[in-house]
Design a protein around this motif. Structure first.
Motif, PDB file in Angstrom:
ATOM      1  N   ALA A   1       0.835  -1.115   0.017  1.00 22.39           N
ATOM      2  CA  ALA A   1      -0.137   0.193  -0.097  1.00 22.39           C
ATOM      3  C   ALA A   1       0.884   1.196   0.083  1.00 22.39           C
ATOM      4  O   ALA A   1       0.800   2.274  -0.746  1.00 22.39           O
ATOM      5  CB  ALA A   1      -0.841  -0.099   1.229  1.00 22.39           C
ATOM      6  N   VAL A   2       1.988   1.430   0.797  1.00 24.26           N
ATOM      7  CA  VAL A   2       2.840   2.316   0.825  1.00 24.26           C
ATOM      8  C   VAL A   2       3.386   2.741  -0.516  1.00 24.26           C
ATOM      9  O   VAL A   2       3.508   3.771  -0.825  1.00 24.26           O
ATOM     10  CB  VAL A   2       3.852   2.174   1.795  1.00 24.26           C
TER      11      VAL A   2
ATOM     12  N   PRO B   1       5.400   7.276  -0.619  1.00 16.65           N
ATOM     13  CA  PRO B   1       6.218   6.688   0.663  1.00 16.65           C
ATOM     14  C   PRO B   1       6.959   7.832   1.427  1.00 16.65           C
ATOM     15  O   PRO B   1       7.256   7.827   2.510  1.00 16.65           O
ATOM     16  CB  PRO B   1       7.554   5.856   0.101  1.00 16.65           C
ATOM     17  N   GLY B   2       7.198   9.067   0.608  1.00 19.04           N
ATOM     18  CA  GLY B   2       7.832  10.024   1.404  1.00 19.04           C
ATOM     19  C   GLY B   2       6.835  10.841   2.088  1.00 19.04           C
ATOM     20  O   GLY B   2       7.235  12.106   2.902  1.00 19.04           O
ATOM     21  N   VAL B   3       5.478  10.787   2.128  1.00 21.97           N
ATOM     22  CA  VAL B   3       4.560  11.572   2.851  1.00 21.97           C
ATOM     23  C   VAL B   3       3.864  10.955   4.061  1.00 21.97           C
ATOM     24  O   VAL B   3       3.446   9.780   3.937  1.00 21.97           O
ATOM     25  CB  VAL B   3       3.636  12.147   1.842  1.00 21.97           C
TER      26      VAL B   3
ATOM     27  N   ASP C   1       0.365   9.445   3.957  1.00 25.17           N
ATOM     28  CA  ASP C   1      -0.008   8.345   3.011  1.00 25.17           C
ATOM     29  C   ASP C   1       0.571   7.037   3.749  1.00 25.17           C
ATOM     30  O   ASP C   1      -0.223   6.048   3.888  1.00 25.17           O
ATOM     31  CB  ASP C   1       0.816   8.377   1.679  1.00 25.17           C
ATOM     32  N   VAL C   2       1.531   7.211   4.464  1.00 32.75           N
ATOM     33  CA  VAL C   2       2.117   6.053   5.393  1.00 32.75           C
ATOM     34  C   VAL C   2       1.116   5.837   6.388  1.00 32.75           C
ATOM     35  O   VAL C   2       0.865   4.659   6.833  1.00 32.75           O
ATOM     36  CB  VAL C   2       3.419   6.191   5.893  1.00 32.75           C
TER      37      VAL C   2
ATOM     38  N   ARG D   1      -2.972   2.260   8.883  1.00 33.65           N
ATOM     39  CA  ARG D   1      -4.290   2.175   9.560  1.00 33.65           C
ATOM     40  C   ARG D   1      -5.157   1.067   8.804  1.00 33.65           C
ATOM     41  O   ARG D   1      -5.725   0.488   9.415  1.00 33.65           O
ATOM     42  CB  ARG D   1      -4.744   3.576   9.579  1.00 33.65           C
ATOM     43  N   SER D   2      -5.084   1.198   7.545  1.00 32.04           N
ATOM     44  CA  SER D   2      -5.917   0.248   6.568  1.00 32.04           C
ATOM     45  C   SER D   2      -5.604  -0.940   6.824  1.00 32.04           C
ATOM     46  O   SER D   2      -6.404  -1.974   6.640  1.00 32.04           O
ATOM     47  CB  SER D   2      -5.945   0.773   5.436  1.00 32.04           C
ATOM     48  N   THR D   3      -4.265  -1.316   6.882  1.00 28.94           N
ATOM     49  CA  THR D   3      -3.738  -2.475   6.703  1.00 28.94           C
ATOM     50  C   THR D   3      -3.068  -3.363   7.880  1.00 28.94           C
ATOM     51  O   THR D   3      -3.349  -4.596   8.081  1.00 28.94           O
ATOM     52  CB  THR D   3      -2.689  -2.758   5.626  1.00 28.94           C
ATOM     53  N   LEU D   4      -2.900  -2.660   8.850  1.00 27.52           N
ATOM     54  CA  LEU D   4      -2.373  -3.306  10.176  1.00 27.52           C
ATOM     55  C   LEU D   4      -3.197  -3.156  11.411  1.00 27.52           C
ATOM     56  O   LEU D   4      -2.902  -4.013  12.249  1.00 27.52           O
ATOM     57  CB  LEU D   4      -0.932  -2.419  10.581  1.00 27.52           C
TER      58      LEU D   4
END
Length: 378
Positions: free
Chosen positions: A41-42, A47-49, A52-53, A58-61
């Motif tokens: 997803a990242v 990846p630098g924001v 977004d991370v 939050r959606s996957t973990l």
């Protein structure tokens, strides 16, 4: 190469995997499948924001509503530096006992234009990853402040055990009473069989924290680790020096600083000598055999320096090993180059220790949490 560019390569993967390990230490069930989904997803997002991370993790973990608050706490401690939130603002939650993180959706712009007021995630997370492996005794004031935020997100849970009680289950032995009640309720008409299985609950965890003079550089951090652990499950905490002191009640306070102040007032022998054998005997006589250590995971956090009789320590460790489910020793000195357990106390205790691990850094404490819950990974 900019920090944002670094965050898109192998360095970013190491940082994000370190974040996943911190979540596990914080009590989230961040399985391998969830971590892989997080990394994918990242990669699709930016990846630098940080925004977004944050949302990718939050959606996957997170697997339940209860995971969200702990996820926010770990994310704030791991990625947010000096109070900067992912939206570039300064959240009051960054210094509150229970941080809550609010992330706003940023417009889709290039990495160089996004989040102009916040440091790139690669720079902040890389510093957090370096901190995870630093020896606690070598940290400066700023490093200790960040360490306290990381430790506040920890959790310590023992492995589960089956109890004598039964609970309704889809499989297992037939629950005759419930099955008969269903038959009577339906006037004797055939009804599905009801089943039951033995319930499971986590084992008690007992922390014996050495606060003697030789452990002074690590005592504060280890007690903060114990504070986070005591608030998350069935954990008992005792301090060891020249006296044995139960501090579970003091560590039950929600605010870490208030809890540490209460412990300091309750422990009269802070930075004193070490009498591990005598104090372990007192613990077993007064608490252990009455049920505190019976079937529990007992963790000793000490460098093993013993001013008393090493043979006494060896005998008491054998008693403890017979009572406990598992005995774990975390020694901050273990990670030093050339270390060998040559101290008389440590050498006498080791034959009765099931796992001997380091305890000098946040990463080592994450590994300790994994060993306590019975996981093979850190």
């Amino acid at each position: 190469m900019s920090a944002v560019d670094c965050a898109t390569g192998r360095d970013a993967d190491a940082v994000l995997l370190g974040f996943a390990r911190a979540l596990r230490a914080g009590g989230l069930d961040a399985s391998t499948e969830r971590v892989h989904a997080f990394l994918r997803a990242v990669a699709v997002l930016r990846p630098g924001v940080r925004g977004d991370v944050y949302w990718a993790g939050r959606s996957t973990l997170c697997g339940s509503r209860e995971d969200l608050e702990r996820y926010d706490t770990v994310f704030t401690a791991y990625f947010v530096d000096t109070g900067d939130a992912p939206d570039g603002r300064t959240p009051a939650a960054a210094t509150a006992p229970r941080p809550r993180l609010v992330v706003r959706d940023a417009p889709r712009t290039t990495s160089s234009e996004s989040e102009p007021h916040a440091a790139p995630i690669g720079a902040l997370a890389s510093s957090a990853e370096v901190l995870r492996h630093r020896d606690i005794a070598e940290l400066d004031a700023a490093g200790r402040d960040r360490l306290r935020r990381l430790l506040a997100a920890f959790a310590l849970r023992g492995p589960t055990r089956r109890t004598a009680r039964r609970r309704p289950a889809r499989r297992g032995e037939v629950d005759r009473r419930r099955t008969v009640r269903d038959l009577l309720r339906h006037g004797g008409e055939p009804a599905p069989l009801r089943h039951r299985a033995r319930a499971e609950r986590p084992r008690r965890v007992v922390l014996l924290v050495d606060v003697s003079g030789s452990m002074a550089p690590y005592a504060d951090a280890l007690l903060r680790f114990a504070h986070a652990s005591a608030r998350s499950g069935r954990t008992e905490v005792f301090t060891l020096a020249t006296r044995l002191t139960r501090v579970t009640r003091e560590l039950a306070r929600r605010d870490p600083d208030l809890a540490m102040a209460a412990v300091a007032a309750a422990v009269p022998d802070w930075s004193g000598g070490t009498r591990l054998g005598e104090l372990l005997r007192e613990f077993l006589d007064r608490w252990g055999q009455r049920g505190t250590a019976r079937g529990a995971v007992v963790v000793l956090l000490s460098d093993g320096w013993e001013r008393g009789d090493p043979e006494l320590l060896g005998r008491q460790m054998r008693r403890l090993h017979r009572l406990a489910h598992r005995v774990i020793w975390a020694n901050p000195r273990k990670a030093r180059p050339g270390y060998a357990p040559l101290a008389a106390g440590m050498a006498a205790a080791l034959p009765s220790v099931d796992a001997f691990v380091a305890g000098h850094s946040p990463a080592a404490l994450e590994r300790l949490a994994a060993v306590v819950r019975g996981a093979d990974d850190a």
